[in-house]
Design a protein around this motif. Structure first.
Motif, mmCIF file in Angstrom:
data_model
loop_
_atom_site.group_PDB
_atom_site.id
_atom_site.type_symbol
_atom_site.label_atom_id
_atom_site.label_comp_id
_atom_site.label_asym_id
_atom_site.label_seq_id
_atom_site.Cartn_x
_atom_site.Cartn_y
_atom_site.Cartn_z
ATOM 1 N N GLY A 254 0.746 -1.133 0.169
ATOM 2 C CA GLY A 254 -0.098 -0.298 -0.177
ATOM 3 C C GLY A 254 0.752 1.340 -0.007
ATOM 4 N N THR A 255 2.184 1.161 -0.551
ATOM 5 C CA THR A 255 3.053 2.398 -0.358
ATOM 6 C C THR A 255 2.479 3.217 -1.261
ATOM 7 O OG1 THR A 255 4.736 0.595 -0.757
ATOM 8 C CG2 THR A 255 5.487 2.648 -0.725
ATOM 9 N N THR A 256 2.039 3.168 -2.353
ATOM 10 C CA THR A 256 1.645 4.061 -3.201
ATOM 11 C C THR A 256 0.276 4.833 -2.908
ATOM 12 O OG1 THR A 256 2.343 2.707 -5.165
ATOM 13 C CG2 THR A 256 1.137 4.539 -5.790
ATOM 14 N N THR B 136 -9.494 7.087 -3.449
ATOM 15 C CA THR B 136 -10.299 6.100 -3.380
ATOM 16 C C THR B 136 -9.541 5.173 -4.650
ATOM 17 O OG1 THR B 136 -11.817 6.691 -5.174
ATOM 18 C CG2 THR B 136 -12.448 6.821 -2.725
ATOM 19 N N GLY C 146 -6.903 -4.095 -5.564
ATOM 20 C CA GLY C 146 -7.188 -3.072 -4.389
ATOM 21 C C GLY C 146 -8.100 -3.635 -3.571
HETATM 22 P P1 A3P Z 1 -3.227 -5.413 -5.778
HETATM 23 O O1 A3P Z 1 -2.146 -5.823 -6.435
HETATM 24 O O2 A3P Z 1 -3.531 -6.112 -4.642
HETATM 25 O O3 A3P Z 1 -4.430 -4.554 -6.346
HETATM 26 P P2 A3P Z 1 2.556 -1.009 -3.395
HETATM 27 O O4 A3P Z 1 2.150 0.404 -3.558
HETATM 28 O O5 A3P Z 1 3.139 -0.997 -2.026
HETATM 29 O O6 A3P Z 1 3.259 -1.441 -4.498
HETATM 30 O O7 A3P Z 1 1.092 -1.540 -3.411
HETATM 31 C C1 A3P Z 1 0.243 -1.774 -4.523
HETATM 32 C C2 A3P Z 1 -0.887 -2.526 -4.004
HETATM 33 O O8 A3P Z 1 -1.816 -1.350 -3.536
HETATM 34 C C3 A3P Z 1 -1.772 -3.019 -5.264
HETATM 35 O O9 A3P Z 1 -2.496 -4.260 -4.805
HETATM 36 C C4 A3P Z 1 -2.705 -1.677 -5.632
HETATM 37 O O10 A3P Z 1 -3.823 -2.129 -6.296
HETATM 38 C C5 A3P Z 1 -2.929 -1.312 -4.020
HETATM 39 N N1 A3P Z 1 -3.605 0.014 -3.992
HETATM 40 C C6 A3P Z 1 -2.931 1.123 -4.641
HETATM 41 N N2 A3P Z 1 -3.792 2.307 -4.405
HETATM 42 C C7 A3P Z 1 -4.758 1.674 -3.546
HETATM 43 C C8 A3P Z 1 -6.164 2.437 -3.440
HETATM 44 N N3 A3P Z 1 -6.388 3.612 -3.752
HETATM 45 N N4 A3P Z 1 -7.094 1.531 -2.867
HETATM 46 C C9 A3P Z 1 -6.851 0.274 -2.648
HETATM 47 N N5 A3P Z 1 -5.685 -0.413 -3.138
HETATM 48 C C10 A3P Z 1 -4.882 0.297 -3.606
#
Ligand code: A3P
Length: 290
Positions: free
Chosen positions: A50-52, A222, A254
């Motif tokens: 959930g970094t991003t 979202t 997500g």
């Molecule tokens: P999924 O591959 O399960 O969809 P990181 O940024 O640490 O690399 O993590 C990426 C994961 O966070 C992905 O998971 C991505 O879809 C999810 N993600 C990013 N933004 C999101 C949001 N606004 N709501 C829910 N999940 C989110």
């Protein structure tokens, strides 16, 4: 594969974009001495946790009550501590520098332990982390496509993936939490009550926003809105050399519990077995599905 490099119990990208780790592995050791300022904010995660998402929240919060003004892309305003050139100026200027990192706790800048700066640690149930990692590998050009789930499962459980061992990462930061000015947030609580998390995070970083502005931030981050937001989804031509988005999306699904659609019962049980061994006695609870 050769895209990863193991160092001091963790695993880093050896070929991130063009350069990999600037200045080589010594750079990682030098991060211990990275000078922390009181108003620095660090997002710390194991990859795919959930970094991003947290990056975007933090960046918008720092637009001081004008979330509509956040018009830059997350990757331009929040450098990776381990992959950015150490002498480079922070893209936002020297006030409230925002960073993210996958560093394990034992490699963290000493200044953070001296209670300078703030750390937000985002964690996610590791079965979803693994499945997200698999899909990420398929779009991230640096990585090989995952063809054998049993193999990547074992790699993940033994820490041979980007970020190293998920278990060591979470334990390392959690067990030493009293030494840091740190807020723990889970991906699952973000999913289930985003508004409360945005409020909690805003207070932690000292940005008190009106209810109306909190609503604006929440709406902007979202999944649906981020998925179509070119400031957050990496889905722009400038990122073509990094991601092959014809094979999937960075903002993929997500959800909580998607691992159930990928892991077999046997793989899930194997995961549980290692989880129980490694996380024994740690007062951490994850939400595995809803
Ligand atoms: P999924 O591959 O399960 O969809 P990181 O940024 O640490 O690399 O993590 C990426 C994961 O966070 C992905 O998971 C991505 O879809 C999810 N993600 C990013 N933004 C999101 C949001 N606004 N709501 C829910 N999940 C989110």
């Amino acid at each position: 594969g050769e895209s990863l490099i193991s160092y001091k119990g963790s695993v880093f990208l050896s070929k991130y974009l063009h350069g990999g780790i600037p200045g080589g592995l010594a750079h990682l050791d030098n991060l211990k001495n990275f000078q922390i300022r009181d108003d620095d904010v660090f997002i710390v995660t194991f990859p795919k946790s959930g970094t991003t998402w947290m990056q975007y929240i933090i960046y918008i919060l720092f637009e001081d009550g004008h979330p509509e003004l956040a018009d830059n892309a997350t990757w331009n305003v929040m450098p990776w501590l381990e992959y950015a050139k150490p002498d480079s100026k922070h893209p936002r200027g020297e006030n409230s520098r925002l960073y993210c990192t996958h560093l394990p706790e034992h490699m963290a800048p000493q200044g953070l332990k001296d209670n300078k700066g703030k750390v937000i640690y985002v964690m996610r149930n590791p079965k979803d982390v693994l499945v997200s990692y698999v899909h990420f590998s398929n779009i991230f050009r640096t990585f090989d496509t995952v063809s054998n789930l049993d193999q990547i499962l074992e790699d993940f459980l033994s820490g041979k993936v980007h970020g190293g061992s998920w278990f060591d990462h979470v334990k390392g930061w959690f067990e030493r939490k009293d030494e840091y000015n740190i807020l723990f947030v889970s991906y699952e609580e973000m999913k289930m009550d985003l508004r409360s998390v945005v409020r909690k995070v805003s207070e932690f970083v000292g940005k008190s926003l009106s209810d109306e502005d909190i609503d604006k931030v929440v709406d902007r981050v979202t999944f649906e809105n981020m998925k179509t937001d070119s400031k957050a989804n990496y889905d722009i031509s400038a990122m073509d050399m990094v991601f092959d988005m014809s094979k999937g999306k960075f903002l993929r699904k997500g959800t909580i519990g998607d691992w159930k659609n990928s892991l077999t019962v046997a793989q899930s049980e194997r995961f549980d077995q290692v989880y129980q061994e490694r996380m024994q006695g740690l007062p951490l609870q994850f939400i595995w599905d809803i």
